[in-house]
Design a protein around this motif. Sequence first.
Motif, short mmCIF file in Angstrom:
data_model
loop_
_atom_site.label_atom_id
_atom_site.label_comp_id
_atom_site.label_asym_id
_atom_site.label_seq_id
_atom_site.Cartn_x
_atom_site.Cartn_y
_atom_site.Cartn_z
N ALA A 110 16.47 9.65 4.12
CA ALA A 110 16.18 9.50 5.55
C ALA A 110 15.58 10.75 6.18
O ALA A 110 15.14 10.72 7.33
CB ALA A 110 17.46 9.12 6.30
N ARG A 111 15.54 11.83 5.45
CA ARG A 111 15.00 13.07 6.02
C ARG A 111 13.47 13.08 6.05
O ARG A 111 12.88 13.93 6.72
CB ARG A 111 15.49 14.27 5.20
CG ARG A 111 17.01 14.44 5.21
CD ARG A 111 17.40 15.58 4.28
NE ARG A 111 16.97 15.32 2.91
CZ ARG A 111 16.85 16.26 1.97
NH1 ARG A 111 17.09 17.53 2.27
NH2 ARG A 111 16.47 15.94 0.75
N ARG A 114 9.86 7.34 5.26
CA ARG A 114 10.09 6.44 4.14
C ARG A 114 9.09 5.28 4.17
O ARG A 114 9.42 4.15 4.49
CB ARG A 114 11.54 5.94 4.16
CG ARG A 114 12.54 7.05 3.90
CD ARG A 114 13.96 6.56 3.90
NE ARG A 114 14.41 6.20 5.24
CZ ARG A 114 15.62 5.72 5.52
NH1 ARG A 114 16.49 5.51 4.55
NH2 ARG A 114 15.95 5.43 6.76
#
Length: 213
Positions: A110-111, A114
């Motif tokens: 999630a960083r 995506r």
Amino acid sequence: MADAHTGAGLAAGPGAASADLVIGPDGLGRPRWAASDELMRAYYDTEWGMPVRDETGLFERLSLEAFQSGLSWATILRKRPAFREVFAGFDPDAVAAFDESDVERLLGDARIIRNRAKILATIGNARATVELRAEGGLVDFIWSHRPAQTPAPTSYAEIPTTSPESIALSKALKKRGFRFVGPTTMFALMEAVGIVDTHLVGSHRRGTSGVWA
């Protein structure tokens, strides 16, 4: 893209010249997109428009420009440390070796952004970068599209979003298997790595790259 660093983003901003350049408390002129956010200001003051002439650095910029498409550059900057971590420091050889398990790993992180298509394009572009070494390499290939002149904009409205050179670069990269390298994205790359200088006239960064007198 109100806070994009690219010509495309700038052109979407206010057109009045008096509103485009902001004189900060330090007495230095900056475009509005770089005048308020600390991260964007630091990027503008130290990095944007400075020459990038190493393969890893150019591959990183090429990749981040692709991920930025449709998003703000501030979002990409905030996520850049994570991007560097998960993409092996943007080492083309390492990224070229990524397989489906790496794709799933990236899609689960999630960083970063995506987006499967952009992740697959980054891996494919790494492989294309490795193959391009047989023609002299990514750096010489991209820098060979430097124009004879650079813009000298006094307002956002005068900053182009594409150029004949960015169109030619886009076509040449696509021919060699690169993806997410459209003419607008390539012009943004050329701005970011010093191939053209689109700093506004009056900005303290205008002419500081050493590429353009």
